[in-house]
Write a protein that holds these residues in place. Structure first.
Motif, PDB file in Angstrom:
ATOM      1  N   MET A 191     -65.556  77.937  38.094  1.00 16.40           N
ATOM      2  CA  MET A 191     -65.552  79.035  37.129  1.00 16.40           C
ATOM      3  C   MET A 191     -65.502  78.472  35.711  1.00 16.40           C
TER       4      MET A 191
ATOM      5  N   ARG B  65     -60.791  84.537  29.855  1.00 14.61           N
ATOM      6  CA  ARG B  65     -60.893  85.987  29.693  1.00 14.61           C
ATOM      7  C   ARG B  65     -60.000  86.697  30.702  1.00 14.61           C
TER       8      ARG B  65
ATOM      9  N   GLN C 206     -56.829  89.048  29.904  1.00 15.73           N
ATOM     10  CA  GLN C 206     -56.777  90.464  30.314  1.00 15.73           C
ATOM     11  C   GLN C 206     -55.419  90.781  30.931  1.00 15.73           C
ATOM     12  N   ILE C 207     -54.945  89.867  31.785  1.00 10.71           N
ATOM     13  CA  ILE C 207     -53.654  90.085  32.458  1.00 10.71           C
ATOM     14  C   ILE C 207     -52.533  90.111  31.417  1.00 10.71           C
TER      15      ILE C 207
ATOM     16  N   HIS D  43     -48.020  87.625  38.345  1.00  6.87           N
ATOM     17  CA  HIS D  43     -49.324  88.202  38.704  1.00  6.87           C
ATOM     18  C   HIS D  43     -50.306  87.096  39.095  1.00  6.87           C
TER      19      HIS D  43
ATOM     20  N   GLU E 166     -55.987  82.284  43.663  1.00  8.35           N
ATOM     21  CA  GLU E 166     -56.046  81.225  44.654  1.00  8.35           C
ATOM     22  C   GLU E 166     -55.747  79.896  43.962  1.00  8.35           C
TER      23      GLU E 166
ATOM     24  N   MET F  36     -58.102  78.285  41.515  1.00 11.44           N
ATOM     25  CA  MET F  36     -58.232  78.947  40.210  1.00 11.44           C
ATOM     26  C   MET F  36     -57.102  78.493  39.289  1.00 11.44           C
TER      27      MET F  36
ATOM     28  N   TYR G 255     -53.723  98.495  43.994  1.00 10.31           N
ATOM     29  CA  TYR G 255     -52.742  97.912  43.072  1.00 10.31           C
ATOM     30  C   TYR G 255     -51.958  99.008  42.341  1.00 10.31           C
TER      31      TYR G 255
ATOM     32  N   SER H 226     -62.779  97.656  33.423  1.00  9.95           N
ATOM     33  CA  SER H 226     -61.856  96.554  33.131  1.00  9.95           C
ATOM     34  C   SER H 226     -60.419  97.072  33.094  1.00  9.95           C
TER      35      SER H 226
ATOM     36  N   LEU I 186     -59.305  83.386  48.138  1.00  6.59           N
ATOM     37  CA  LEU I 186     -60.274  83.763  47.106  1.00  6.59           C
ATOM     38  C   LEU I 186     -60.753  85.192  47.311  1.00  6.59           C
ATOM     39  N   ARG I 187     -60.924  85.914  46.202  1.00  6.95           N
ATOM     40  CA  ARG I 187     -61.548  87.236  46.253  1.00  6.95           C
ATOM     41  C   ARG I 187     -63.059  87.048  46.160  1.00  6.95           C
TER      42      ARG I 187
ATOM     43  N   ASN J  37     -64.411  85.416  43.170  1.00  3.70           N
ATOM     44  CA  ASN J  37     -63.888  84.046  43.082  1.00  3.70           C
ATOM     45  C   ASN J  37     -64.604  83.138  44.084  1.00  3.70           C
TER      46      ASN J  37
ATOM     47  N   ASP K 208     -67.806  82.188  42.499  1.00  2.00           N
ATOM     48  CA  ASP K 208     -67.568  81.187  41.453  1.00  2.00           C
ATOM     49  C   ASP K 208     -67.291  79.832  42.078  1.00  2.00           C
TER      50      ASP K 208
ATOM     51  N   HIS L  37     -75.799  86.093  39.548  1.00  3.84           N
ATOM     52  CA  HIS L  37     -74.635  85.265  39.838  1.00  3.84           C
ATOM     53  C   HIS L  37     -74.366  85.244  41.346  1.00  3.84           C
TER      54      HIS L  37
ATOM     55  N   VAL M 141     -57.148  99.709  26.232  1.00  5.82           N
ATOM     56  CA  VAL M 141     -57.749  98.471  25.725  1.00  5.82           C
ATOM     57  C   VAL M 141     -59.259  98.613  25.908  1.00  5.82           C
TER      58      VAL M 141
ATOM     59  N   ASP N 223     -70.442  90.539  34.830  1.00  2.67           N
ATOM     60  CA  ASP N 223     -69.338  90.021  35.639  1.00  2.67           C
ATOM     61  C   ASP N 223     -67.973  90.382  35.048  1.00  2.67           C
ATOM     62  N   TYR N 224     -67.912  91.317  34.122  1.00  2.00           N
ATOM     63  CA  TYR N 224     -66.602  91.778  33.636  1.00  2.00           C
ATOM     64  C   TYR N 224     -65.902  92.527  34.770  1.00  2.00           C
ATOM     65  N   SER N 225     -64.564  92.486  34.749  1.00  2.00           N
ATOM     66  CA  SER N 225     -63.859  93.092  35.868  1.00  2.00           C
ATOM     67  C   SER N 225     -62.487  93.617  35.479  1.00  2.00           C
ATOM     68  N   ASP N 226     -61.896  94.362  36.417  1.00  2.09           N
ATOM     69  CA  ASP N 226     -60.557  94.928  36.232  1.00  2.09           C
ATOM     70  C   ASP N 226     -59.562  93.791  36.009  1.00  2.09           C
ATOM     71  N   TRP N 227     -58.638  94.019  35.092  1.00  2.00           N
ATOM     72  CA  TRP N 227     -57.693  92.951  34.737  1.00  2.00           C
ATOM     73  C   TRP N 227     -56.823  92.543  35.931  1.00  2.00           C
ATOM     74  N   ALA N 228     -56.462  93.503  36.790  1.00  3.08           N
ATOM     75  CA  ALA N 228     -55.486  93.186  37.844  1.00  3.08           C
ATOM     76  C   ALA N 228     -56.155  92.690  39.121  1.00  3.08           C
TER      77      ALA N 228
ATOM     78  N   ASN O 211     -59.823  92.153  39.662  1.00  9.85           N
ATOM     79  CA  ASN O 211     -61.196  91.628  39.615  1.00  9.85           C
ATOM     80  C   ASN O 211     -62.242  92.617  40.133  1.00  9.85           C
TER      81      ASN O 211
END
Lengths: 72, 965
Positions: free
Chosen positions: A1, A8, A12-13, A32, A38, A41, B398, B563, B640-641, B644, B647, B673, B817, B919-924, B926
């Motif tokens: 990555m 980023r 965000q977190i 968190h 993982e 990461m 979540y 996000s 990994l999600r 991830n 990636d 991607h 945000v 590839d932007y994603s939710d903060w908590a 992804n």
């Protein structure tokens, strides 16, 4: 990555936990990361920190250091 | 292993009681044909008779429709009353004495039937409804032996006896791909028209003319069924007592002789169906009236779009290849499984235990999903498991776990019948969850109020006899700002439910939240600039929700796929808690889950950080439970999600993936991607029905089985565990759970399951919320909503009744945000994506059915103003570009979207809307930000380079060599 992407995501977190009422916000960020990231990461995060941790917000940086067990 | 007895009678408990059940708790006792019957007040005499086991003849009555009283066949005699009242429209009275058979009523019924039959063709033997026709049954029941009338004027003969054209004859309408309308057989009972209104809520049908000229008509004059507003839900076909509205499959194959009750494999509503068959040939799917999610209703997908199961494109033999540039080679199951197992173990020995992983399928059963994550955790030895919920409702998991303590919706679907004010945010239920939408619309027509928060003017905002009190057309990406403003109004105007907050939540925490949300920066006037929502309208909506009685919130992927997806879910939970709208009927937080078993896939431990039952892998006690049964050690670190994994693949540390029933190349964001990730892997195993888009990058293809070919359970959006029953043998040879087991055993797992019920027993033994769930219980009860254990032996239709699963409900600070995805000079418009009624998700199933007649390509919705400044006319090809990629599709000009916003669906691989998404994603979690992409739209001069390259690669990749003999 890419370091940009990992930065980023960490930022965000941190942005979320910065708004929360907890006294230990860096601890929440670290929790968190520990809960959802993982190990490889976290390794990439560690590499990024070694290279200066460019772009990480102060709280993200604190949280990352905490989860990686680096000195604050 | 005990063989379960499948209910096979055609009736399957489907006796029509004539009129709907009364909900009164006051009981009334009467005498019918000498028998005492006690029924709730408001019950009809017809239904009371049926309760006593006495069927009164009827034609226009059906228990899913209000009594109509037109056919006069159900007349009875009631002591002390004059004449012969219709039993369907006569309510019971205490002490009433009813006679359903007397010479008087028998004579009337016979006379009525004689008139009906005089204007009906007597072609019973060759009629498609032969043996399944209520007119035929009633003629038999009333003992009609003779028709004295000659059909001089009639509706069923094309020409009269002298050869002249009969102007009353209307030819058959076979415009709908799934059913025909044959006016010659119509008895004008109005059941279809009433079903379209009362059950479906579309109002596409009507009766034109009067008296002898009365005809059922779809749409306005000149319309046929296809060009009318008909949504092909099948309610009219279900209601029709004759062959007037008849499934084409029945016309072609004949009436089915047996039926099996099962669960639909499309959306998260999880409708119960009767699969009706001759032998192992499926003739039709009809909604099961005792199904508690759908209560006898269906949509065009579940009812009709099952032809993919037999489609020629289905791959029935395993295939392998060394390189994705090679053609596929058909091999035996043994060879395919051994090849795969060896390859995966080699990768692990070369690149480490964590270099492989898998994706569970939200379209497969709980048992199959459980096995896939078990194989990954136990056989692969890591936690690299994820599921499509990552890209849809992971923020729900979540957000609701954080606020309430449970990663699931709080209500059952029946709850909507008692709601007074509904907020729909980021969901388009008439398209995405149509059967729920019909149930909601019924409640709205009865007076409930509606607030819609959506960038588009979706059909639920305004349709026949429905109009939202407030539509807040927000700019994509500003959900949190809008919900915070609603909360601001409720708190600053003192409209919250203080009692609820004090007893069910932490008051100090709320006080802190109240201070945050009361800040003027959250006021509707302050947020209007960024959300585009009128402040007065928002204030009125907030007040309505807080003061209008039972308030419920239904939401979809327009909430989660941002996000700030998780923050929005928590903002929704805040709203429900502050208004006391939890723990009873008619209220609650209701995520409308996308796929049939996405709730189940999450429950079953598909996420990389959670074992079944949402328990974190780092929890020693939980791991020990599974380790004891599995006999292996579980990694305590999260895996990994999906994003991830991709990636890591590009980075070179993730080399192999087993994907069951999921097409990540088409469904996941930033296609380029995803492609790069898949290309970087050395062993991609696709286990699916078809060579989907992901399979273009696969090395192993394992043929999958359809939901008709296996036993198991699905869990729908209301946590309802419903049986999936095998109605035919798997065409590919194995059910999906067997395929996973073959692979796991080839990797030395030693599993010995012989039936999915044993897998459910293992789930129950390890997961507290499922402790009392087993197949025997599901046979008896039909379905059950988790948690179902010793505390809740009957399951949990409504959650958090006396307290939250986590104890006190938690208010979360929800600061808005802005997403990093911003419009600018290069990409000035915002793209948001969604679904359409007739297609489902990536379309792999529905595109292989006649449903494509309604939607054969993805279209770009664009506002007239935005179109005009770009010189775009309706139907023209346009180029849609974002910083991630570009594609070409046709434009449709509509003011459904606001200026500055464009919209499309992602059902077709030719378009691939996800080439555009980022590839932007939710903060908590992804969860990708599908719903906000900055784009530019311009006239196109042909398919994009990507589309051309992609199609060429796909064509090359799908080549199959004949099997070596």
């Amino acid at each position: 990555m890419s370091p940009d992407k990992i930065t980023r995501m960490a930022n965000q977190i941190a942005t979320f936990f910065a708004t929360q009422p907890d006294a230990d916000k860096a601890g929440r960020v670290a929790d968190h990361l520990k809960e959802f990231w993982e190990p490889r990461m976290l390794d990439q995060l560690a590499d990024h920190l070694k290279n200066g941790g460019d772009g990480l917000s102060p709280l993200a940086l604190d949280g990352c250091k905490r989860v990686l067990e680096l000195p604050a | 292993m005990k063989d379960f007895i499948l209910p096979t009678r055609m009736a399957n408990g489907d006796i029509d009681m004539g009129t709907p059940r009364s909900k009164s708790t006051t009981m009334v006792t009467l005498k019918i044909d000498g028998f005492d019957v006690t029924v709730p007040e408001g019950t009809s005499v017809m239904r009371a008779s049926a309760e006593a086991g006495i069927q009164v003849p009827k034609l226009c009555a059906s228990d899913n429709l209000e009594a109509f009283g037109s056919c006069r066949l159900c007349v009875v005699e009631i002591e002390g009353r004059r004449g012969t009242p219709a039993s369907c429209t006569t309510p019971v009275m205490d002490g009433m004495i009813v006679k359903t058979q007397s010479s008087k009523v028998k004579k009337i019924r016979k006379g009525v039937m004689e008139l009906y039959i005089s204007d009906h063709p007597l072609d019973c033997l060759t009629c498609a409804a032969n043996g399944d026709c209520e007119l035929q049954d009633m003629a038999g029941m009333v003992g009609l032996r003779d028709v004295r009338y000659e059909a001089v004027a009639n509706h069923f003969e094309a020409r009269n006896s002298s050869g002249d054209v009969n102007t009353q004859f209307i030819p058959k309408d076979d415009s709908n791909p799934y059913f025909t309308y044959d006016p010659a057989k119509c008895i004008v009972c109005s059941r279809c028209v009433r079903a379209c209104e009362e059950v479906q809520g579309t109002f596409a049908l009507t009766i034109t003319g009067s008296g002898f000229d009365s005809r059922v008509s779809a749409g306005a004059g000149g319309d046929d069924f296809m060009s009318s507003d008909c949504v092909s839900c099948g309610a009219c076909v279900q209601a029709c007592p004759t062959a007037t509205l008849q499934e084409k499959s029945v016309i072609e194959m004949g009436t089915p002789e047996r039926s099996v009750i099962t669960t639909c494999a499309y959306c998260g509503v999880g409708c119960s169906f009767k699969a009706e068959l001759n032998g192992d040939e499926l003739v039709r799917m009809t909604p099961y009236k005792h199904g508690e999610a759908n209560r006898g209703h269906s949509c065009v997908k579940g009812r009709f779009a099952w032809g993919y199961a037999n489609h020629n494109d289905r791959i029935l033999n395993p295939m392998i290849r060394d390189k994705i540039t090679d053609p596929w080679r058909e091999v035996s199951w043994d060879e395919a499984i051994n090849y795969t197992a060896t390859k995966l173990r080699d990768l692990q020995s070369k690149h480490g235990v964590k270099s492989i992983g898998g994706i569970t399928s939200s379209r497969c059963t709980n048992e199959e999903t459980y096995l896939v994550q078990k194989m990954i955790r136990s056989t692969f030895g890591n936690n690299n498991t994820d599921t499509c919920a990552r890209v849809c409702h992971s923020p729900t998991g979540y957000g609701l776990k954080t606020t309430f303590g449970t990663s699931a919706g709080t209500q059952n679907f029946d709850s909507v019948e008692e709601t007074d004010v509904v907020i729909i945010i980021g969901a388009n239920p008439t398209d995405g969850h149509p059967v729920f939408a019909s149930r909601l619309k019924k409640r709205l027509r009865a007076g409930a109020k509606l607030i819609v928060i959506d960038p588009r003017r979706t059909d639920i905002v305004k349709s026949a006899h429905i109009e939202a009190q407030h539509h807040l057309p927000l700019l994509p990406g500003t959900n949190v700002a809008v919900l915070s403003s609603i909360a601001h109004v409720i708190v600053t105007e003192g409209l919250m439910d203080e009692d609820f907050i004090r007893t069910r939540c932490d008051w100090d925490e709320f006080a802190h939240y109240a201070e945050f949300i009361s800040d003027p920066r959250h006021s509707p006037e302050a947020t209007a600039m960024l959300t585009g929502v009128d402040a007065t309208e928002l204030r009125a909506a907030a007040k309505l929700f807080a003061t209008g009685g039972n308030g419920s919130i239904y939401y979809g992927l327009g909430v989660t796929e941002h996000s700030q997806g998780s923050t929005t879910v928590m903002a929704i939970a805040n709203l429900a808690m502050m208004t006391g709208n939890l723990g009873k009927n008619g209220v609650g937080v209701n995520p409308l889950r996308g796929q049939n078993n996405v709730q189940g896939a999450c429950d079953m431990g598909s996420f990389p950080h959670e074992l079944p039952g949402y328990r974190h892998v780092s929890d020693d006690a939980t791991r020990e439970v599974f380790e004891a049964i599995w006999g292996t050690t579980i990694d305590p670190e999260p895996g990994l999600r999906i994003p991830n994994m991709l990636d890591a693949a590009v980075d070179g540390t993730f080399k192999g993936i087993y994907i069951q029933g999921e097409d990540i190349l088409q469904s996941d964001p930033d296609t380029k991607h995803v492609k790069a990730g898949l290309e970087a892997m050395e062993c991609v195993i696709v286990h699916d029905l078809f060579l989907n888009e992901t399979a273009n990058y696969a090395h192993v293809f394992l043929p999958g089985s359809t939901f008709l070919e296996k036993d198991g359970t699905f869990t729908n959006a209301e946590r309802r565990i419903n049986r999936v029953r095998k109605v035919m043998a798997p065409k590919n040879g194995y059910a999906d759970w067997e395929v996973t087991m073959l692979l796991a055993n080839a990797m030395d797992s030693g599993w010995t399951y012989t039936h999915p019920s044993q897998i459910m027993d293992e789930i129950a033994a390890t997961t507290p919320g499922f402790a009392n769930v087993n197949y025997e219980m599901l046979e008896t009860r039909g379905s059950v909503q988790w948690p179902c254990n010793d505390d809740k032996p009957d399951g949990s239709p409504i959650m958090h009744i006396d307290g939250f699963a986590r104890g006190k409900g938690q208010f979360i600070i929800t600061e808005y945000v802005a997403t990093d995805e911003k419009t600018g000079p290069r990409f000035p418009l915002l793209l948001t994506t969604g679904r359409i009624l007739s297609q489902y998700n990536v379309g792999a199933q529905t595109r292989r059915t006649e449903n494509s007649q309604w939607h054969e390509e993805d279209l770009l919705e664009i506002h007239p103003h935005d179109a005009e400044v770009r010189g775009i006319r309706d139907g023209q090809y346009v180029r849609l570009a974002s910083r991630a990629g570009e594609t070409q599709l046709r434009a449709t000009i509509t003011d459904r979207v606001s200026t500055g916003v464009v919209y499309t669906t992602f059902h077709h691989p030719d378009t691939q809307a996800n080439v555009i998404t980022t590839d932007y994603s939710d903060w908590a979690t992804n969860c990708p930000e599908y719903k906000v992409t900055a784009v530019q739209v311009a006239l196109s001069n042909g398919p994009s380079e990507w589309q051309e390259e992609y199609n060429e690669q796909a064509e090359q990749s799908r080549r199959i060599l004949p099997a070596a003999e």
